[in-house]
Design an enzyme around this catalytic site. Structure first.
Site: not given
Length: 199
Positions: A41, A49, A54, A75, A78
């Protein structure tokens, strides 16, 4: 003591792999090498990001500091959200999970399966108990009995009460106490205590 026990198995060349659902990184802190660890997990050690085009990596400390300031981490490339590399419901598990399970065939190679402290409710992780060959001993150390057919949709499940059961054993109670009992039976108390005090 539980994570140090797993590390002790590694030092004795008895650990094929440690599959964990924990995202807290305690296995890493205990010293279990990355190649022996499958964090199904994810973990909080890395952030990235969420934009698939990206995927810029970020230091988790930076993301943590932003969150602690009640801000949302974005980010700087972006402007998409940045999140720790933990797996949320509905997201794909890490490639390493499938690589170790299917390509490396960890469960086919397993000669004893230890199941420590779990609800065995989250798929596909909970189905791993059925992946070992039928002759392989499976040891459950847990607060409650889980993994039997009556507890869910298991192909085989644990067979603790079956008359012909020769592979499945359980300790129901505090997981740390159960591990300490096992360590005592193995005669490894001093080694475990030394690891825990050094850690």
């Amino acid at each position: 003591a539980v994570h140090y026990f797993i590390y002790l198995l590694h030092t004795k060349n008895l650990l094929l792999r440690n599959y964990t659902q924990n995202i807290d990184g305690l296995e890493r802190i205990a010293g279990i090498p990355k190649n022996k660890l499958v964090e199904a997990h994810g973990n909080f050690y890395k952030s990235k990001c969420i934009n698939e085009e990206c995927l810029k990596a970020f230091k988790s400390e930076t993301v943590q500091q932003t969150v602690l300031q009640n801000k949302i981490p974005y980010c700087d490339e972006c402007t998409s959200l940045v999140k720790p590399t933990i797996v949320f419901f509905g997201e794909q598990l890490p490639t390493k999970f499938f690589k170790c399970k299917d390509e490396y065939k960890d469960f086919e190679k397993c000669d004893m399966l230890l199941i420590l402290g779990t609800s065995l409710k989250v798929e596909p992780f909970n189905k791993l108990i059925d992946e070992v060959p039928k002759h392989v001993p499976r040891v459950l150390i847990n607060m409650e009995e889980v993994g039997c057919k009556r507890h869910g949709d298991f192909k085989r499940g644990f067979r603790f009460d079956a008359m012909n059961n020769s592979t499945d054993v359980k300790y129901i109670g505090d997981v740390e106490e159960g591990v300490k009992i096992l360590v005592s039976l193995l005669g490894w108390q001093n080694e475990l205590n030394n690891l825990a005090s050094e850690g």
